[in-house]
Design an enzyme around this catalytic site. Structure first.
Site, mmCIF file in Angstrom:
data_model
loop_
_atom_site.group_PDB
_atom_site.id
_atom_site.type_symbol
_atom_site.label_atom_id
_atom_site.label_comp_id
_atom_site.label_asym_id
_atom_site.label_seq_id
_atom_site.Cartn_x
_atom_site.Cartn_y
_atom_site.Cartn_z
ATOM 1 N N ARG A 44 0.786 -1.241 0.000
ATOM 2 C CA ARG A 44 0.000 0.000 0.000
ATOM 3 C C ARG A 44 0.821 1.296 0.000
ATOM 4 N NH1 ARG A 44 -5.493 -1.451 1.101
ATOM 5 N NH2 ARG A 44 -5.597 -3.404 2.236
ATOM 6 N N ASP A 45 2.121 1.242 0.234
ATOM 7 C CA ASP A 45 2.890 2.484 0.291
ATOM 8 C C ASP A 45 4.339 2.261 -0.145
ATOM 9 O OD1 ASP A 45 3.392 5.185 0.771
ATOM 10 O OD2 ASP A 45 3.937 4.836 2.855
#
Length: 86
Positions: A44-45
Site C-alpha cells: 500500500r505504500d
C-alpha cells in the site's frame, strides 16, 4: 546485513545510482514485492523511504503501517537487521 539507511536518504546524500546499480536495486525491490504478494501482503505504500538498503546496496522492502504483526515480520526481508538510532 545491517540496513542503516533507506533508499530516499541514500539518494539524497549520494545522488543518483549508476545504471547497473539502479537495475540491481529495481530487481531487488521487485523481488521483495513478489515475496510480499506470495504471502498475501498488500504493501500500500511502496516508496523510497520504505526501501531499506544494506551496506552493499541490497534493497529490503519495509513498512511500519501494517495491522498484522506476523506480516510485518515478512516485510523485513531475508537477513536484514534494522539499525535504529535514538
Amino acid at each position: 546485513d545491517v540496513c542503516s539507511s533507506d533508499l530516499k536518504d541514500y539518494l539524497e546524500s549520494e545522488g543518483p545510482l549508476l545504471s547497473n546499480t539502479l537495475i540491481n536495486v529495481a530487481i531487488g525491490i521487485a523481488k521483495g514485492m513478489q515475496h510480499l504478494h506470495d504471502h498475501q501482503v498488500i504493501h500500500r505504500d511502496l516508496a523510497a523511504r520504505n526501501v531499506l538498503l544494506s551496506a552493499d546496496l541490497i534493497p529490503k522492502v519495509f513498512t511500519t503501517s501494517h495491522n498484522n504483526i506476523t506480516n510485518i515480520k515478512l516485510l523485513i526481508i531475508q537477513n536484514c537487521r534494522l539499525q535504529i538510532s535514538e
